[in-house]
Scaffold this active site. Structure first.
Site, PDB file in Angstrom:
ATOM      1  CD  GLN A 131      -2.955  -0.930   2.300  1.00  0.00           C
ATOM      2  OE1 GLN A 131      -2.685  -1.491   3.359  1.00  0.00           O
ATOM      3  NE2 GLN A 131      -4.051  -0.198   2.129  1.00  0.00           N
ATOM      4  CB  CYS A 137      -9.108  -0.913   1.676  1.00  0.00           C
ATOM      5  SG  CYS A 137      -7.395  -1.144   1.188  1.00  0.00           S
TER       6      CYS A 137
END
Length: 191
Positions: free
Chosen positions: A49, A105
């Site tokens: 990420q 998320c």
């Protein structure tokens, strides 16, 4: 240092991450990942990420147990002191009944959907001092681990949704890929 969060659509989010060599000093990266996660008000952050294709994630589920209107009986005991670093993690077993919980998320902002996951997880991993652990988690702690573990395997929470839900989200996901999203943290969008 606060990293930009990689947005949905970036290929790094779909790669199976590689193990980290024990000679790699992870301390600064751990610190930066926690800082990045807190800045974005997350409870978990995986290395992909932030654009790094390595098997590492950090979690801090304690915010789920905080809040003025949260009664003591409503707190999740699995989240007490649940701040950890997982390096080269391997899920050994997932067990128990699948239960639904609305997940989101940082790489897929403004989308939240119910995802069903097993209630228990047994995981082997190294911490930031390269000490090996094998532990079992349950409840929200297990869920956070499973969500972040998916990231290091190139899986997103939207992959767990049924085809109709996925189709309904197609336009929202396309907007995220194009950078048309309003967040209060830095993001990096696919080129």
């Amino acid at each position: 240092m606060i990293y930009p969060i990689v947005a949905y659509g970036d290929p790094v989010l779909r790669k199976v991450a590689v193990d980290i060599d024990k000679s790699f000093d992870v301390k600064k990266l751990v610190e930066d990942m926690f800082e990045t996660m807190y800045n974005a008000k997350g409870v978990g952050l995986a290395a992909p990420q932030i654009g790094l294709n390595i098997r590492m994630f950090v979690v801090d589920g304690r915010p789920f147990n905080e809040g003025e209107d949260l009664e003591e009986r409503d707190k999740d005991p699995s989240l007490v002191d649940f701040k950890k670093v997982f390096i080269n993690a391997e899920i050994l077993e997932e067990d128990g009944d699948d239960w639904g919980f609305e997940e989101g998320c940082l790489s897929i902002p403004d989308i939240r959907e119910d995802v069903y996951r097993p209630e228990f997880v047994t995981i082997r991993y190294f911490d930031e001092d390269w000490v090996e652990h094998t532990e079992e988690y349950e409840g929200l702690a297990a869920r956070i681990i499973q969500h972040e573990y998916d990231h290091i395997d190139g899986i997103l929470f939207t992959d767990h949704l049924n085809p109709i839900k996925k189709r309904m989200l197609k336009n929202k996901l396309a907007k995220i890929t194009k950078g048309r999203v309003d967040v209060d943290y830095k993001m990096k969008f696919p080129k």
